[in-house]
Scaffold this motif. Sequence first.
Motif, PDB file in Angstrom:
ATOM      1  N   SER A 173       0.820  -1.174   0.101  1.00  0.00           N
ATOM      2  CA  SER A 173       0.040  -0.151   0.068  1.00  0.00           C
ATOM      3  C   SER A 173       0.990   1.322  -0.180  1.00  0.00           C
ATOM      4  O   SER A 173       0.253   2.216  -0.708  1.00  0.00           O
ATOM      5  N   LEU A 174       2.096   1.145   0.587  1.00  0.00           N
ATOM      6  CA  LEU A 174       3.264   2.399   0.531  1.00  0.00           C
ATOM      7  C   LEU A 174       3.272   2.642  -0.844  1.00  0.00           C
ATOM      8  O   LEU A 174       3.287   3.794  -1.266  1.00  0.00           O
ATOM      9  N   SER A 175       3.813   1.696  -1.774  1.00  0.00           N
ATOM     10  CA  SER A 175       4.031   1.866  -3.123  1.00  0.00           C
ATOM     11  C   SER A 175       3.048   2.607  -3.819  1.00  0.00           C
ATOM     12  O   SER A 175       3.295   3.446  -4.619  1.00  0.00           O
ATOM     13  N   ILE A 176       1.645   2.333  -3.667  1.00  0.00           N
ATOM     14  CA  ILE A 176       0.471   2.748  -4.251  1.00  0.00           C
ATOM     15  C   ILE A 176       0.129   4.327  -3.907  1.00  0.00           C
ATOM     16  O   ILE A 176      -0.004   5.149  -4.536  1.00  0.00           O
ATOM     17  N   ALA A 177       0.425   4.500  -2.356  1.00  0.00           N
ATOM     18  CA  ALA A 177       0.174   5.663  -1.679  1.00  0.00           C
ATOM     19  C   ALA A 177       1.165   6.926  -2.384  1.00  0.00           C
ATOM     20  O   ALA A 177       0.623   7.874  -2.433  1.00  0.00           O
ATOM     21  N   ALA A 226      -7.655   3.805   1.335  1.00  0.00           N
ATOM     22  CA  ALA A 226      -7.966   2.722   2.532  1.00  0.00           C
ATOM     23  C   ALA A 226      -8.081   1.382   1.825  1.00  0.00           C
ATOM     24  O   ALA A 226      -7.698   0.387   2.306  1.00  0.00           O
ATOM     25  N   VAL A 227      -8.750   1.343   0.497  1.00  0.00           N
ATOM     26  CA  VAL A 227      -8.919   0.001  -0.136  1.00  0.00           C
ATOM     27  C   VAL A 227      -7.657  -0.646  -0.505  1.00  0.00           C
ATOM     28  O   VAL A 227      -7.513  -1.890  -0.114  1.00  0.00           O
ATOM     29  N   ALA A 228      -6.662   0.116  -0.799  1.00  0.00           N
ATOM     30  CA  ALA A 228      -5.253  -0.277  -1.002  1.00  0.00           C
ATOM     31  C   ALA A 228      -4.534  -0.780   0.241  1.00  0.00           C
ATOM     32  O   ALA A 228      -4.177  -2.105   0.018  1.00  0.00           O
ATOM     33  N   ARG A 229      -4.900  -0.127   1.329  1.00  0.00           N
ATOM     34  CA  ARG A 229      -4.388  -0.504   2.713  1.00  0.00           C
ATOM     35  C   ARG A 229      -4.761  -2.050   2.928  1.00  0.00           C
ATOM     36  O   ARG A 229      -4.190  -2.795   3.369  1.00  0.00           O
ATOM     37  N   PRO A 268     -11.618 -12.420  -7.733  1.00  0.00           N
ATOM     38  CA  PRO A 268     -11.624 -12.397  -6.204  1.00  0.00           C
ATOM     39  C   PRO A 268     -10.571 -13.503  -5.480  1.00  0.00           C
ATOM     40  O   PRO A 268     -10.190 -12.860  -4.645  1.00  0.00           O
ATOM     41  N   LYS A 269      -9.895 -14.277  -6.487  1.00  0.00           N
ATOM     42  CA  LYS A 269      -9.051 -15.196  -5.763  1.00  0.00           C
ATOM     43  C   LYS A 269      -7.543 -14.336  -5.914  1.00  0.00           C
ATOM     44  O   LYS A 269      -6.651 -15.114  -5.332  1.00  0.00           O
ATOM     45  N   ARG A 270      -7.410 -13.452  -6.700  1.00  0.00           N
ATOM     46  CA  ARG A 270      -6.129 -12.622  -6.597  1.00  0.00           C
ATOM     47  C   ARG A 270      -5.860 -11.988  -5.478  1.00  0.00           C
ATOM     48  O   ARG A 270      -6.440 -11.719  -4.431  1.00  0.00           O
ATOM     49  N   ARG A 271      -4.295 -11.969  -5.171  1.00  0.00           N
ATOM     50  CA  ARG A 271      -3.896 -11.138  -3.917  1.00  0.00           C
ATOM     51  C   ARG A 271      -3.499  -9.837  -4.417  1.00  0.00           C
ATOM     52  O   ARG A 271      -3.422  -9.329  -5.460  1.00  0.00           O
ATOM     53  N   GLY A 272      -3.563  -9.107  -3.347  1.00  0.00           N
ATOM     54  CA  GLY A 272      -3.455  -7.598  -3.510  1.00  0.00           C
ATOM     55  C   GLY A 272      -2.269  -7.138  -4.169  1.00  0.00           C
ATOM     56  O   GLY A 272      -2.252  -6.173  -5.040  1.00  0.00           O
ATOM     57  N   GLU A 273      -0.953  -7.906  -4.016  1.00  0.00           N
ATOM     58  CA  GLU A 273       0.103  -7.293  -4.581  1.00  0.00           C
ATOM     59  C   GLU A 273       0.011  -7.716  -6.083  1.00  0.00           C
ATOM     60  O   GLU A 273       1.247  -7.339  -6.714  1.00  0.00           O
ATOM     61  N   GLN A 278      -3.973   1.197 -11.305  1.00  0.00           N
ATOM     62  CA  GLN A 278      -5.137   1.550 -12.160  1.00  0.00           C
ATOM     63  C   GLN A 278      -6.450   0.456 -11.643  1.00  0.00           C
ATOM     64  O   GLN A 278      -7.643   0.934 -11.345  1.00  0.00           O
ATOM     65  N   GLU A 279      -5.926  -0.701 -11.332  1.00  0.00           N
ATOM     66  CA  GLU A 279      -6.989  -1.677 -11.056  1.00  0.00           C
ATOM     67  C   GLU A 279      -7.470  -1.400  -9.625  1.00  0.00           C
ATOM     68  O   GLU A 279      -8.800  -1.362  -9.250  1.00  0.00           O
ATOM     69  N   PHE A 280      -6.775  -0.781  -8.613  1.00  0.00           N
ATOM     70  CA  PHE A 280      -7.152  -0.502  -7.212  1.00  0.00           C
ATOM     71  C   PHE A 280      -8.002   0.701  -7.605  1.00  0.00           C
ATOM     72  O   PHE A 280      -8.944   0.917  -6.692  1.00  0.00           O
TER      73      PHE A 280
END
Length: 292
Positions: A173-177, A226-229, A268-273, A278-280
Amino acid sequence: MNKDIATPVRTQEILKKYGFSFKKSLGQNFIIDPNILRNIVAQAQLTSESGAIEVGPGIGALTEHLARAAKKVVAFEIDQRLLPVLADTLSAYDNVTIEHGDVLEADVATVIKREMPGIEDIMVVANLPYYVTTPILLKLLHADLPIRGYVVMMQKEVADRITAQPGTKAYGSLSIAIQYYVTAEVAMIVPKTVFMPQPNVESAVIRLIKHDVPPVKVIDESFFFAVARMSFAQRRKTILNNLQSGLPNGKAKKDQILTALEAAGIDPKRRGETLSIQEFGQLADYLHPYFV
Protein backbone atom coordinates in the motif's frame (compact mmCIF):
# COMPACT_ATOMS: atom_id res chain seq x y z
CA MET A 1 34.46 28.56 -1.53
CA ASN A 2 34.10 27.42 2.06
CA LYS A 3 35.62 24.18 3.22
CA ASP A 4 32.99 21.41 3.03
CA ILE A 5 31.33 20.48 6.31
CA ALA A 6 30.91 16.88 5.14
CA THR A 7 34.39 15.50 5.79
CA PRO A 8 35.25 13.25 8.74
CA VAL A 9 37.76 15.78 10.13
CA ARG A 10 35.52 18.85 9.82
CA THR A 11 32.49 16.95 11.20
CA GLN A 12 34.53 15.82 14.23
CA GLU A 13 35.78 19.38 14.77
CA ILE A 14 32.22 20.77 14.74
CA LEU A 15 30.88 18.04 17.06
CA LYS A 16 33.77 18.60 19.48
CA LYS A 17 33.43 22.37 19.43
CA TYR A 18 29.78 22.12 20.47
CA GLY A 19 30.09 19.00 22.64
CA PHE A 20 27.39 17.43 20.46
CA SER A 21 26.31 13.83 21.05
CA PHE A 22 24.07 11.90 18.66
CA LYS A 23 20.52 11.15 19.73
CA LYS A 24 19.46 7.71 18.60
CA SER A 25 15.81 8.67 19.13
CA LEU A 26 16.14 11.33 16.40
CA GLY A 27 17.82 8.98 13.93
CA GLN A 28 20.85 11.26 13.59
CA ASN A 29 23.40 9.98 11.06
CA PHE A 30 25.49 12.72 9.45
CA ILE A 31 26.99 12.33 5.97
CA ILE A 32 30.77 12.71 5.82
CA ASP A 33 31.37 12.42 2.08
CA PRO A 34 30.99 15.57 -0.09
CA ASN A 35 30.76 13.50 -3.31
CA ILE A 36 27.57 11.81 -2.11
CA LEU A 37 26.08 15.22 -1.32
CA ARG A 38 27.02 16.61 -4.72
CA ASN A 39 25.33 13.60 -6.35
CA ILE A 40 22.18 14.09 -4.29
CA VAL A 41 21.97 17.77 -5.24
CA ALA A 42 22.63 16.95 -8.91
CA GLN A 43 19.64 14.56 -8.88
CA ALA A 44 17.38 17.48 -7.87
CA GLN A 45 18.32 19.53 -10.97
CA LEU A 46 18.17 22.83 -9.12
CA THR A 47 18.86 26.18 -10.78
CA SER A 48 19.71 29.60 -9.36
CA GLU A 49 15.95 30.26 -9.44
CA SER A 50 14.95 27.12 -7.47
CA GLY A 51 13.90 26.69 -3.87
CA ALA A 52 14.97 23.71 -1.76
CA ILE A 53 13.30 22.34 1.35
CA GLU A 54 15.37 20.16 3.67
CA VAL A 55 14.25 18.10 6.65
CA GLY A 56 16.79 17.33 9.35
CA PRO A 57 19.80 19.41 8.28
CA GLY A 58 21.98 18.14 11.14
CA ILE A 59 25.15 20.26 11.13
CA GLY A 60 24.43 21.65 7.65
CA ALA A 61 26.43 19.27 5.43
CA LEU A 62 23.77 18.92 2.73
CA THR A 63 22.35 22.37 3.45
CA GLU A 64 25.50 24.16 2.28
CA HIS A 65 25.49 22.24 -1.03
CA LEU A 66 21.86 23.24 -1.50
CA ALA A 67 22.66 26.86 -0.63
CA ARG A 68 25.32 26.89 -3.37
CA ALA A 69 22.88 25.47 -5.97
CA ALA A 70 19.53 27.10 -5.17
CA LYS A 71 18.12 30.58 -4.72
CA LYS A 72 16.61 29.79 -1.32
CA VAL A 73 16.86 26.93 1.20
CA VAL A 74 14.48 26.29 4.09
CA ALA A 75 15.53 23.55 6.50
CA PHE A 76 13.33 22.11 9.27
CA GLU A 77 15.34 21.03 12.34
CA ILE A 78 13.67 19.50 15.40
CA ASP A 79 16.76 19.33 17.65
CA GLN A 80 17.26 22.62 19.46
CA ARG A 81 20.90 21.72 20.23
CA LEU A 82 21.71 22.05 16.52
CA LEU A 83 20.43 25.62 16.08
CA PRO A 84 23.65 27.34 17.29
CA VAL A 85 25.72 24.84 15.28
CA LEU A 86 23.80 25.63 12.07
CA ALA A 87 24.00 29.38 12.72
CA ASP A 88 27.78 28.94 12.79
CA THR A 89 28.36 26.40 9.98
CA LEU A 90 26.02 28.19 7.54
CA SER A 91 26.98 31.76 8.46
CA ALA A 92 28.47 32.31 4.99
CA TYR A 93 25.10 31.71 3.26
CA ASP A 94 22.43 34.39 3.41
CA ASN A 95 19.89 32.32 1.45
CA VAL A 96 19.22 29.74 4.18
CA THR A 97 16.41 29.83 6.75
CA ILE A 98 16.32 27.29 9.58
CA GLU A 99 12.81 26.54 10.86
CA HIS A 100 13.02 25.10 14.34
CA GLY A 101 10.37 22.45 14.85
CA ASP A 102 8.93 19.14 13.75
CA VAL A 103 8.06 19.15 10.04
CA LEU A 104 5.17 16.77 10.84
CA GLU A 105 3.58 19.56 12.91
CA ALA A 106 4.60 22.46 10.66
CA ASP A 107 2.35 24.34 8.27
CA VAL A 108 4.70 23.85 5.32
CA ALA A 109 2.44 25.68 2.84
CA THR A 110 2.62 28.85 4.95
CA VAL A 111 6.39 28.54 5.33
CA ILE A 112 6.76 28.23 1.53
CA LYS A 113 4.59 31.33 0.97
CA ARG A 114 6.57 33.31 3.51
CA GLU A 115 10.11 32.18 2.61
CA MET A 116 9.87 31.49 -1.13
CA PRO A 117 7.65 34.17 -2.68
CA GLY A 118 7.89 34.13 -6.45
CA ILE A 119 9.90 30.89 -6.57
CA GLU A 120 8.15 28.51 -8.95
CA ASP A 121 10.51 25.53 -8.87
CA ILE A 122 10.70 23.90 -5.45
CA MET A 123 12.28 20.54 -4.55
CA VAL A 124 12.50 18.68 -1.25
CA VAL A 125 16.08 17.45 -0.86
CA ALA A 126 16.92 15.70 2.40
CA ASN A 127 18.61 12.93 4.30
CA LEU A 128 15.37 12.03 6.08
CA PRO A 129 15.38 10.71 9.66
CA TYR A 130 14.83 6.99 9.00
CA TYR A 131 12.29 6.43 11.76
CA VAL A 132 9.81 8.95 10.28
CA THR A 133 10.58 8.77 6.55
CA THR A 134 7.14 7.48 5.55
CA PRO A 135 5.02 9.88 7.66
CA ILE A 136 7.05 12.86 6.40
CA LEU A 137 6.71 11.91 2.73
CA LEU A 138 3.00 11.12 3.00
CA LYS A 139 2.30 14.37 4.88
CA LEU A 140 4.04 16.44 2.20
CA LEU A 141 2.43 14.54 -0.69
CA HIS A 142 -1.10 14.65 0.77
CA ALA A 143 -0.74 18.40 1.45
CA ASP A 144 -0.69 19.19 -2.29
CA LEU A 145 2.18 21.67 -1.96
CA PRO A 146 3.73 23.55 -4.90
CA ILE A 147 6.65 21.10 -5.01
CA ARG A 148 8.11 19.63 -8.23
CA GLY A 149 9.59 16.58 -6.57
CA TYR A 150 11.73 14.96 -3.91
CA VAL A 151 15.28 13.65 -3.78
CA VAL A 152 15.55 11.95 -0.43
CA MET A 153 17.82 9.52 1.35
CA MET A 154 16.19 6.77 3.36
CA GLN A 155 16.57 3.18 4.46
CA LYS A 156 17.02 1.03 1.36
CA GLU A 157 14.22 -1.31 2.41
CA VAL A 158 11.74 1.61 2.47
CA ALA A 159 13.07 2.87 -0.87
CA ASP A 160 12.45 -0.59 -2.34
CA ARG A 161 8.87 -0.56 -1.07
CA ILE A 162 8.18 2.94 -2.39
CA THR A 163 9.49 2.17 -5.88
CA ALA A 164 8.15 -1.41 -6.10
CA GLN A 165 6.03 -2.65 -9.01
CA PRO A 166 3.02 -5.04 -8.87
CA GLY A 167 3.83 -8.71 -8.43
CA THR A 168 6.97 -8.10 -6.35
CA LYS A 169 7.47 -8.85 -2.67
CA ALA A 170 8.20 -5.21 -1.80
CA TYR A 171 5.00 -3.91 -3.50
CA GLY A 172 2.34 -2.78 -1.05
CA SER A 173 0.00 0.00 0.00
CA LEU A 174 2.99 2.35 0.50
CA SER A 175 4.02 1.86 -3.15
CA ILE A 176 0.49 2.81 -4.22
CA ALA A 177 0.11 5.75 -1.81
CA ILE A 178 3.30 7.35 -3.12
CA GLN A 179 3.14 6.37 -6.81
CA TYR A 180 -0.33 7.91 -6.97
CA TYR A 181 1.38 11.32 -6.63
CA VAL A 182 4.82 10.80 -8.19
CA THR A 183 7.00 8.66 -10.42
CA ALA A 184 9.45 6.89 -8.14
CA GLU A 185 12.92 5.54 -8.84
CA VAL A 186 15.98 4.59 -6.83
CA ALA A 187 18.70 7.05 -7.87
CA MET A 188 21.61 5.54 -5.93
CA ILE A 189 22.58 3.13 -3.19
CA VAL A 190 24.65 4.69 -0.42
CA PRO A 191 27.20 2.68 1.61
CA LYS A 192 27.11 2.76 5.42
CA THR A 193 30.68 4.06 5.50
CA VAL A 194 29.69 7.59 4.42
CA PHE A 195 27.76 8.21 7.66
CA MET A 196 28.76 9.18 11.18
CA PRO A 197 27.76 7.22 13.16
CA GLN A 198 27.30 4.35 10.70
CA PRO A 199 23.68 3.14 10.57
CA ASN A 200 22.84 -0.57 10.89
CA VAL A 201 20.89 -0.52 7.63
CA GLU A 202 21.61 0.03 3.94
CA SER A 203 20.59 3.42 2.54
CA ALA A 204 19.30 4.62 -0.82
CA VAL A 205 18.45 7.94 -2.44
CA ILE A 206 15.16 8.01 -4.30
CA ARG A 207 13.91 10.53 -6.81
CA LEU A 208 10.20 11.30 -6.86
CA ILE A 209 8.80 13.61 -9.55
CA LYS A 210 5.21 14.79 -9.25
CA HIS A 211 2.70 13.64 -11.88
CA ASP A 212 0.87 16.38 -13.77
CA VAL A 213 -2.22 14.26 -13.21
CA PRO A 214 -2.45 11.08 -11.10
CA PRO A 215 -2.12 7.79 -13.04
CA VAL A 216 -5.71 6.94 -12.11
CA LYS A 217 -8.72 9.19 -11.53
CA VAL A 218 -10.74 8.21 -8.46
CA ILE A 219 -13.99 9.42 -6.93
CA ASP A 220 -12.63 9.52 -3.37
CA GLU A 221 -8.88 9.56 -2.71
CA SER A 222 -9.00 8.62 0.95
CA PHE A 223 -11.29 5.65 0.23
CA PHE A 224 -8.97 4.57 -2.60
CA PHE A 225 -5.96 4.60 -0.22
CA ALA A 226 -8.01 2.73 2.41
CA VAL A 227 -8.97 0.00 -0.10
CA ALA A 228 -5.30 -0.39 -1.05
CA ARG A 229 -4.29 -0.65 2.63
CA MET A 230 -6.93 -3.29 3.40
CA SER A 231 -5.99 -5.34 0.35
CA PHE A 232 -2.50 -5.85 1.81
CA ALA A 233 -3.58 -6.34 5.44
CA GLN A 234 -2.71 -10.04 5.21
CA ARG A 235 -0.57 -10.57 2.16
CA ARG A 236 -1.28 -14.28 1.84
CA LYS A 237 -5.04 -13.78 1.76
CA THR A 238 -7.06 -13.19 -1.41
CA ILE A 239 -8.33 -9.73 -2.27
CA LEU A 240 -11.87 -10.91 -1.45
CA ASN A 241 -10.91 -12.11 2.05
CA ASN A 242 -8.97 -8.95 2.85
CA LEU A 243 -11.82 -6.70 1.69
CA GLN A 244 -14.37 -8.72 3.69
CA SER A 245 -12.22 -8.25 6.80
CA GLY A 246 -11.37 -4.60 6.16
CA LEU A 247 -14.55 -2.98 4.83
CA PRO A 248 -17.28 -1.99 7.30
CA ASN A 249 -19.71 -4.90 7.64
CA GLY A 250 -17.69 -6.57 4.86
CA LYS A 251 -18.64 -10.16 5.73
CA ALA A 252 -22.37 -9.38 5.40
CA LYS A 253 -21.74 -7.47 2.17
CA LYS A 254 -19.81 -10.20 0.39
CA ASP A 255 -22.16 -10.04 -2.61
CA GLN A 256 -21.56 -6.31 -3.09
CA ILE A 257 -17.79 -6.86 -2.90
CA LEU A 258 -18.02 -9.63 -5.50
CA THR A 259 -20.13 -7.37 -7.75
CA ALA A 260 -17.52 -4.59 -7.51
CA LEU A 261 -14.65 -7.03 -8.22
CA GLU A 262 -16.48 -8.36 -11.24
CA ALA A 263 -17.24 -4.86 -12.55
CA ALA A 264 -13.52 -4.01 -12.22
CA GLY A 265 -12.58 -7.25 -13.99
CA ILE A 266 -10.64 -8.59 -11.00
CA ASP A 267 -10.64 -12.27 -10.02
CA PRO A 268 -11.64 -12.48 -6.30
CA LYS A 269 -8.92 -15.11 -5.79
CA ARG A 270 -6.10 -12.72 -6.72
CA ARG A 271 -3.86 -11.27 -4.03
CA GLY A 272 -3.48 -7.54 -3.49
CA GLU A 273 0.16 -7.55 -4.59
CA THR A 274 -0.86 -8.50 -8.16
CA LEU A 275 -3.13 -5.47 -8.68
CA SER A 276 -1.89 -2.36 -10.49
CA ILE A 277 -2.66 1.12 -9.22
CA GLN A 278 -5.21 1.46 -12.07
CA GLU A 279 -7.00 -1.72 -10.92
CA PHE A 280 -7.11 -0.46 -7.34
CA GLY A 281 -8.57 2.82 -8.61
CA GLN A 282 -11.35 1.09 -10.54
CA LEU A 283 -12.07 -1.29 -7.67
CA ALA A 284 -12.33 1.57 -5.15
CA ASP A 285 -14.76 3.42 -7.43
CA TYR A 286 -16.99 0.34 -7.81
CA LEU A 287 -16.93 -0.35 -4.03
CA HIS A 288 -17.56 3.31 -3.14
CA PRO A 289 -21.41 3.36 -3.49
CA TYR A 290 -21.73 0.33 -1.19
CA PHE A 291 -19.44 1.46 1.62
CA VAL A 292 -19.28 5.26 1.77
